[in-house]
Design an enzyme around this catalytic site. Structure first.
Site, PDB file in Angstrom:
ATOM      1  N   GLN A 107      79.813  17.356  86.156  1.00 21.70           N
ATOM      2  CA  GLN A 107      78.832  18.105  87.510  1.00 21.70           C
ATOM      3  C   GLN A 107      77.073  17.703  86.570  1.00 21.70           C
ATOM      4  O   GLN A 107      76.305  18.016  85.971  1.00 21.70           O
ATOM      5  CB  GLN A 107      78.351  19.402  87.593  1.00 21.70           C
ATOM      6  CG  GLN A 107      80.225  19.658  88.319  1.00 21.70           C
ATOM      7  CD  GLN A 107      80.571  20.895  88.613  1.00 21.70           C
ATOM      8  OE1 GLN A 107      80.445  21.418  87.446  1.00 21.70           O
ATOM      9  NE2 GLN A 107      80.684  21.419  89.417  1.00 21.70           N
ATOM     10  N   HIS A 154      77.563  18.936  80.145  1.00 26.30           N
ATOM     11  CA  HIS A 154      78.655  19.002  79.807  1.00 26.30           C
ATOM     12  C   HIS A 154      79.755  18.885  79.861  1.00 26.30           C
ATOM     13  O   HIS A 154      79.192  18.936  81.304  1.00 26.30           O
ATOM     14  CB  HIS A 154      78.666  21.090  79.448  1.00 26.30           C
ATOM     15  CG  HIS A 154      78.558  21.799  80.824  1.00 26.30           C
ATOM     16  ND1 HIS A 154      77.088  21.820  81.584  1.00 26.30           N
ATOM     17  CD2 HIS A 154      79.095  21.969  81.891  1.00 26.30           C
ATOM     18  CE1 HIS A 154      77.095  22.225  82.486  1.00 26.30           C
ATOM     19  NE2 HIS A 154      78.420  22.559  82.934  1.00 26.30           N
ATOM     20  N   HIS A 172      83.566  19.069  80.965  1.00 28.78           N
ATOM     21  CA  HIS A 172      84.645  20.764  81.353  1.00 28.78           C
ATOM     22  C   HIS A 172      86.190  20.166  80.890  1.00 28.78           C
ATOM     23  O   HIS A 172      86.245  18.800  80.874  1.00 28.78           O
ATOM     24  CB  HIS A 172      84.721  20.577  82.468  1.00 28.78           C
ATOM     25  CG  HIS A 172      83.686  21.347  83.145  1.00 28.78           C
ATOM     26  ND1 HIS A 172      83.776  22.682  84.229  1.00 28.78           N
ATOM     27  CD2 HIS A 172      82.742  21.295  83.491  1.00 28.78           C
ATOM     28  CE1 HIS A 172      82.456  23.377  83.886  1.00 28.78           C
ATOM     29  NE2 HIS A 172      81.927  22.044  84.660  1.00 28.78           N
ATOM     30  N   HIS A 187      72.363  21.698  81.263  1.00 31.81           N
ATOM     31  CA  HIS A 187      72.081  21.319  79.764  1.00 31.81           C
ATOM     32  C   HIS A 187      74.303  20.277  80.201  1.00 31.81           C
ATOM     33  O   HIS A 187      74.407  20.670  80.842  1.00 31.81           O
ATOM     34  CB  HIS A 187      72.903  22.705  79.243  1.00 31.81           C
ATOM     35  CG  HIS A 187      72.828  22.331  77.847  1.00 31.81           C
ATOM     36  ND1 HIS A 187      72.242  23.667  76.455  1.00 31.81           N
ATOM     37  CD2 HIS A 187      73.575  21.301  76.863  1.00 31.81           C
ATOM     38  CE1 HIS A 187      72.849  22.512  76.029  1.00 31.81           C
ATOM     39  NE2 HIS A 187      73.587  22.015  76.224  1.00 31.81           N
TER      40      HIS A 187
END
Length: 160
Positions: A89, A102, A104, A100
């Site tokens: 996202q 990332h 998933h 930050h």
């Protein structure tokens, strides 16, 4: 003189204890999730705090995806999954709740969501309609540091 090891990584404004991290490279770390959508839901993050994907260096992009590739294979086997979901996202309008970058990674099994794409809404904690539908407040809770550390220890052993 080397800088003192603080015992944690930064995930946006949050401290992630090293006990919650089960795999690292020079440029990224992989941590267990505070509120996993499904068992084995983990996050791959750059060590450098970077808000948006396009702000990563080419080396960070490469390292994050190579790490995701390596970790995902072991996660799928460990959690007896048959598929994997990878998602990013990128920015608040895309549902990014922590500023930050990332990735998933979620091991998947047949029937883990009634409608397969519901996983994306489940990952996006701002979807209140879906929270009611899936009752995520009941089924998805913050896990204790002890629970997260135990899972990280289990996953860390996969990389020895």
């Amino acid at each position: 003189m080397a800088a003192e090891d603080p015992g944690f990584y930064m995930f946006g404004p949050y401290q992630v204890y090293k006990e919650e991290v089960f795999y690292t490279t020079d440029l990224c770390f992989v941590m267990v999730n505070l509120r996993p959508v499904l068992p084995g839901h983990v996050l791959v993050c750059p060590k450098r705090i970077v808000k948006r994907f396009t702000d990563l260096t080419p080396e960070e992009v490469s390292d994050i995806w190579l790490t995701a590739h390596k970790v995902a294979d072991k996660l799928e086997l460990h959690y007896k999954g048959t598929s994997l979901t990878f998602t990013i996202q990128d920015g608040p309008e895309a549902g990014q709740s922590v500023p930050h970058v990332h990735v998933h990674i979620v091991p998947r099994k047949k029937g883990d969501f009634e409608n397969n794409d519901e996983i994306y809404d489940a990952i996006d904690e701002n979807e209140t309609k879906l929270k009611k539908k899936l009752d995520l407040d009941k089924n998805r809770r913050d896990r204790s540091l002890e629970e997260r550390t135990q899972e990280a220890d289990e996953l860390r052993a996969l990389f020895i």
